[in-house]
Motif scaffolding. Structure first.
Motif, PDB file in Angstrom:
ATOM      1  N   PRO A  51    -125.221 -50.049  -8.378  1.00  0.00           N
ATOM      2  CA  PRO A  51    -124.012 -49.261  -8.638  1.00  0.00           C
ATOM      3  C   PRO A  51    -122.912 -50.104  -9.258  1.00  0.00           C
ATOM      4  CG  PRO A  51    -124.243 -49.690  -6.288  1.00  0.00           C
ATOM      5  CD  PRO A  51    -125.483 -50.212  -6.938  1.00  0.00           C
ATOM      6  N   ARG A  52    -122.439 -49.699 -10.437  1.00  0.00           N
ATOM      7  CA  ARG A  52    -121.405 -50.464 -11.140  1.00  0.00           C
ATOM      8  C   ARG A  52    -120.045 -49.765 -11.079  1.00  0.00           C
ATOM      9  NH1 ARG A  52    -120.885 -53.501 -17.005  1.00  0.00           N
ATOM     10  NH2 ARG A  52    -118.665 -53.057 -17.274  1.00  0.00           N
ATOM     11  N   ASN A  53    -119.978 -48.504 -11.481  1.00  0.00           N
ATOM     12  CA  ASN A  53    -118.700 -47.796 -11.489  1.00  0.00           C
ATOM     13  C   ASN A  53    -118.913 -46.310 -11.276  1.00  0.00           C
ATOM     14  OD1 ASN A  53    -119.596 -48.015 -14.536  1.00  0.00           O
ATOM     15  ND2 ASN A  53    -118.224 -46.249 -14.430  1.00  0.00           N
ATOM     16  N   ILE A  54    -117.855 -45.648 -10.814  1.00  0.00           N
ATOM     17  CA  ILE A  54    -117.897 -44.201 -10.652  1.00  0.00           C
ATOM     18  C   ILE A  54    -117.681 -43.553 -12.019  1.00  0.00           C
ATOM     19  CG2 ILE A  54    -116.750 -42.204  -9.618  1.00  0.00           C
ATOM     20  CD1 ILE A  54    -118.429 -43.790  -7.642  1.00  0.00           C
ATOM     21  N   GLN A  55    -118.498 -42.565 -12.327  1.00  0.00           N
ATOM     22  CA  GLN A  55    -118.455 -41.918 -13.632  1.00  0.00           C
ATOM     23  C   GLN A  55    -117.266 -40.964 -13.752  1.00  0.00           C
ATOM     24  OE1 GLN A  55    -122.656 -41.386 -15.327  1.00  0.00           O
ATOM     25  NE2 GLN A  55    -122.970 -40.938 -13.162  1.00  0.00           N
ATOM     26  N   ASP A  56    -117.166 -40.333 -14.912  1.00  0.00           N
ATOM     27  CA  ASP A  56    -116.008 -39.497 -15.221  1.00  0.00           C
ATOM     28  C   ASP A  56    -115.854 -38.300 -14.289  1.00  0.00           C
ATOM     29  OD1 ASP A  56    -115.354 -41.173 -17.286  1.00  0.00           O
ATOM     30  OD2 ASP A  56    -116.252 -39.931 -18.853  1.00  0.00           O
ATOM     31  N   ALA A 302     -99.076 -45.867 -17.664  1.00  0.00           N
ATOM     32  CA  ALA A 302    -100.323 -46.572 -17.980  1.00  0.00           C
ATOM     33  C   ALA A 302    -101.216 -46.653 -16.744  1.00  0.00           C
ATOM     34  CB  ALA A 302    -100.003 -47.977 -18.484  1.00  0.00           C
ATOM     35  N   PRO A 303    -102.540 -46.704 -16.938  1.00  0.00           N
ATOM     36  CA  PRO A 303    -103.449 -46.871 -15.796  1.00  0.00           C
ATOM     37  C   PRO A 303    -103.208 -48.200 -15.080  1.00  0.00           C
ATOM     38  CG  PRO A 303    -104.649 -46.176 -17.762  1.00  0.00           C
ATOM     39  CD  PRO A 303    -103.273 -46.542 -18.210  1.00  0.00           C
ATOM     40  N   ARG A 304    -103.461 -48.212 -13.791  1.00  0.00           N
ATOM     41  CA  ARG A 304    -103.400 -49.444 -13.005  1.00  0.00           C
ATOM     42  C   ARG A 304    -104.728 -50.197 -13.142  1.00  0.00           C
ATOM     43  NH1 ARG A 304     -98.947 -49.849  -9.469  1.00  0.00           N
ATOM     44  NH2 ARG A 304     -97.539 -48.109  -9.927  1.00  0.00           N
ATOM     45  N   ASP A 305    -104.738 -51.413 -12.623  1.00  0.00           N
ATOM     46  CA  ASP A 305    -106.007 -52.125 -12.465  1.00  0.00           C
ATOM     47  C   ASP A 305    -106.067 -52.730 -11.070  1.00  0.00           C
ATOM     48  OD1 ASP A 305    -108.425 -53.308 -12.634  1.00  0.00           O
ATOM     49  OD2 ASP A 305    -107.868 -54.830 -14.104  1.00  0.00           O
ATOM     50  N   VAL A 306    -106.637 -51.958 -10.165  1.00  0.00           N
ATOM     51  CA  VAL A 306    -106.798 -52.384  -8.784  1.00  0.00           C
ATOM     52  C   VAL A 306    -107.702 -53.612  -8.689  1.00  0.00           C
ATOM     53  CG1 VAL A 306    -107.959 -51.678  -6.649  1.00  0.00           C
ATOM     54  CG2 VAL A 306    -106.187 -50.232  -7.630  1.00  0.00           C
ATOM     55  N   LEU A 356    -112.528 -48.774  -3.380  1.00  0.00           N
ATOM     56  CA  LEU A 356    -111.204 -48.645  -3.985  1.00  0.00           C
ATOM     57  C   LEU A 356    -111.260 -47.802  -5.256  1.00  0.00           C
ATOM     58  CD1 LEU A 356    -109.886 -52.325  -3.672  1.00  0.00           C
ATOM     59  CD2 LEU A 356    -109.411 -50.399  -2.140  1.00  0.00           C
ATOM     60  N   SER A 357    -110.141 -47.217  -5.604  1.00  0.00           N
ATOM     61  CA  SER A 357    -110.016 -46.426  -6.825  1.00  0.00           C
ATOM     62  C   SER A 357    -109.046 -47.102  -7.783  1.00  0.00           C
ATOM     63  CB  SER A 357    -109.508 -45.018  -6.486  1.00  0.00           C
ATOM     64  OG  SER A 357    -108.202 -45.097  -5.900  1.00  0.00           O
ATOM     65  N   GLN A 358    -108.897 -46.523  -8.972  1.00  0.00           N
ATOM     66  CA  GLN A 358    -107.883 -46.878  -9.973  1.00  0.00           C
ATOM     67  C   GLN A 358    -108.016 -48.304 -10.531  1.00  0.00           C
ATOM     68  OE1 GLN A 358    -103.878 -45.332  -9.472  1.00  0.00           O
ATOM     69  NE2 GLN A 358    -104.545 -44.157  -7.670  1.00  0.00           N
ATOM     70  N   SER A 359    -109.229 -48.705 -10.810  1.00  0.00           N
ATOM     71  CA  SER A 359    -109.462 -49.927 -11.577  1.00  0.00           C
ATOM     72  C   SER A 359    -109.642 -49.562 -13.051  1.00  0.00           C
ATOM     73  CB  SER A 359    -110.697 -50.663 -11.078  1.00  0.00           C
ATOM     74  OG  SER A 359    -110.468 -51.246  -9.809  1.00  0.00           O
ATOM     75  N   THR A 360    -109.371 -50.517 -13.912  1.00  0.00           N
ATOM     76  CA  THR A 360    -109.569 -50.316 -15.343  1.00  0.00           C
ATOM     77  C   THR A 360    -110.394 -51.470 -15.894  1.00  0.00           C
ATOM     78  OG1 THR A 360    -107.512 -49.081 -15.598  1.00  0.00           O
ATOM     79  CG2 THR A 360    -108.428 -50.088 -17.576  1.00  0.00           C
ATOM     80  N   GLY A 361    -111.540 -51.130 -16.468  1.00  0.00           N
ATOM     81  CA  GLY A 361    -112.449 -52.154 -16.968  1.00  0.00           C
ATOM     82  C   GLY A 361    -112.129 -52.593 -18.380  1.00  0.00           C
ATOM     83  N   THR A 371    -110.791 -45.804 -12.545  1.00  0.00           N
ATOM     84  CA  THR A 371    -111.976 -45.420 -11.784  1.00  0.00           C
ATOM     85  C   THR A 371    -112.268 -46.473 -10.718  1.00  0.00           C
ATOM     86  OG1 THR A 371    -114.273 -44.674 -12.000  1.00  0.00           O
ATOM     87  CG2 THR A 371    -113.603 -46.546 -13.363  1.00  0.00           C
ATOM     88  N   SER A 372    -113.408 -46.360 -10.070  1.00  0.00           N
ATOM     89  CA  SER A 372    -113.862 -47.341  -9.081  1.00  0.00           C
ATOM     90  C   SER A 372    -114.908 -48.240  -9.727  1.00  0.00           C
ATOM     91  CB  SER A 372    -114.469 -46.624  -7.872  1.00  0.00           C
ATOM     92  OG  SER A 372    -113.523 -45.768  -7.263  1.00  0.00           O
ATOM     93  N   ILE A 373    -114.777 -49.554  -9.511  1.00  0.00           N
ATOM     94  CA  ILE A 373    -115.682 -50.537 -10.110  1.00  0.00           C
ATOM     95  C   ILE A 373    -116.116 -51.527  -9.035  1.00  0.00           C
ATOM     96  CG2 ILE A 373    -116.004 -52.207 -11.961  1.00  0.00           C
ATOM     97  CD1 ILE A 373    -113.694 -50.942 -13.461  1.00  0.00           C
TER      98      ILE A 373
END
Length: 406
Positions: A51-56, A302-306, A356-361, A371-373
């Motif tokens: 599992p890498r990231n949560i999809q759209d 702007a999106p956050r990067d958790v 966790l949520s709200q990461s940006t790759g 999303t979650s990463i």
């Protein structure tokens, strides 16, 4: 061979009544175990099972193979969860997803991420079990990573292939590469060649010289002439612009130079770790979780990067023990506030089974935005374990210290 060392004890300080209540480790442990078990129940029995990231859709995982650069974060997360909760089923799962990554240490090297992939999986497996077969893989991976070192440049090649704007076949180095140096340091002190230590130090020195602006903010990528070592240009790949502070890039710098100081005890690296940390802390928003780029034009929308926040929390908890007392109070206090902010505001559950949520790759690439990463979850778990250790033992340990983490 160089001997391992003990990390100096942390000087404790009173926490002011104005600071938020510390994160509830017991509550987080229950949450983490439940989330991870939910993820384990959904993993397909195929080659794409990491599992890498949560999809759209905000609910389901995107799965990748063992060759993906993030593959070690899932196994490492399982090892950390086992360390936190001491549940045999987590240890079994950690071993399962660790052994899948073994070919990485022996196949031709496709990029610099062997530290992320192998040290975060086999390294923790060895630390927690003493299984010598794990150690053998870590040492082999260190030797493989060292093949990317270019003596003319003084750094490890990050992407040994054509990437847009990287002037291939010239030599590219990204700030992320600082984290992979820990693999080389550990190997040099646990049966590997002394040259691995020297490569890691040289990479850190060269990066410190060429990868930062006058205000100590980091470029994402530096391109060098592969034959002469001359610097060609300083650019971004995942940040907003070449001259902006990409949040996760600065986080890698904070974590990387803290680790390099731990491994070398060279005061140059401690001084630099503080400089790259201070400029990051000065520019944070109120809840201490950065926007994906500190100079994004659409802040505060702007999106956050958790993920950047999780990396920095973990690093600050370690860095606090190396600095003068006034800085200890600042760094430790900020780390606790950040950890509390992540626990209170950025849980992924119950929407999905990530932590966790709200990461940006890769915002410029249009992928993994808000999303979650898996690497955000990995460093969050690491930070919780470090905080737990500080609370109970009042100090952290270097990873070389009697097989203990941190």
């Amino acid at each position: 061979m160089r001997k391992a060392f003990f990390v100096m004890p942390l000087v404790w300080m009173a926490v002011s009544c104005q600071q938020p209540k510390s994160v509830d480790i017991d509550a987080e442990k229950i949450y983490i175990v439940d989330q991870i078990k939910s993820t384990l129940h959904t993993i397909p029995d195929t080659g794409l099972n990491i599992p890498r990231n949560i999809q759209d859709d905000g609910k389901t995982w995107r799965y990748v193979s063992y060759q993906d650069w993030t593959s070690g974060f899932w196994a490492g997360q399982l090892w950390y969860a086992y360390e936190l909760a001491d549940k045999p089923e987590l240890k079994e799962a950690a071993n399962r997803f660790t052994v899948e990554l073994k070919p990485l240490a022996y196949e031709p090297v496709i990029d610099h991420d062997l530290g992320f992939q192998v040290f975060n999986s086999f390294g923790h497996g060895y630390r927690l079990t003493g299984n010598e077969s794990y150690k053998e893989v870590v040492l082999a991976a260190a030797d493989s990573l060292a093949t990317l070192f270019n003596p003319a440049v003084g750094t490890i090649l990050s992407w040994p292939r054509s990437v847009p704007n990287m002037e291939w076949p010239q030599h590219n180095t990204i700030i992320d590469n600082m984290i992979n140096l820990e693999l080389l340091f550990w190997a040099s002190k646990n049966g590997g060649a002394d040259s691995l230590y020297n490569i890691a130090v040289k990479h850190a020195e060269t990066t410190m010289k060429n990868h930062f602006r006058d205000d100590h903010t980091s470029y994402h990528v530096v391109i060098y002439n592969k034959d002469t070592g001359e610097m060609i240009k300083q650019v971004t790949h995942q940040g907003y612009a070449d001259d902006t502070m990409w949040a996760r890039g600065q986080a890698w710098a904070i974590y990387g130079y803290t680790m390099v100081y731990r491994e070398t005890r060279d005061p140059r690296f401690l001084d630099f770790a503080q400089k790259v940390t201070d400029v990051y802390l000065e520019r944070l928003p109120e809840d201490l979780v950065p926007y994906w780029d500190f100079n994004a034009p659409d802040i505060p929308d702007a999106p956050r990067d958790v993920s950047a926040a999780a990396v920095v929390v973990s690093a600050l908890l370690e860095l606090a023990q190396y600095v003068p007392e006034n800085k200890q109070e600042l760094y430790r206090g900020k780390a606790e506030e950040m950890l509390n902010s992540l626990a209170l505001r950025y849980h992924a559950g119950p929407h999905n089974s990530a932590l966790l949520s709200q990461s940006t790759g890769h915002y410029p690439g249009g992928t993994e935005i808000n999303t979650s990463i898996n690497y955000a979850d990995y460093y969050y778990l690491e930070a919780l374990l470090r905080f737990k250790k500080l609370t109970s033992e009042k100090r952290l340990y270097g990873i070389n210290d009697d097989k203990k983490s941190f």
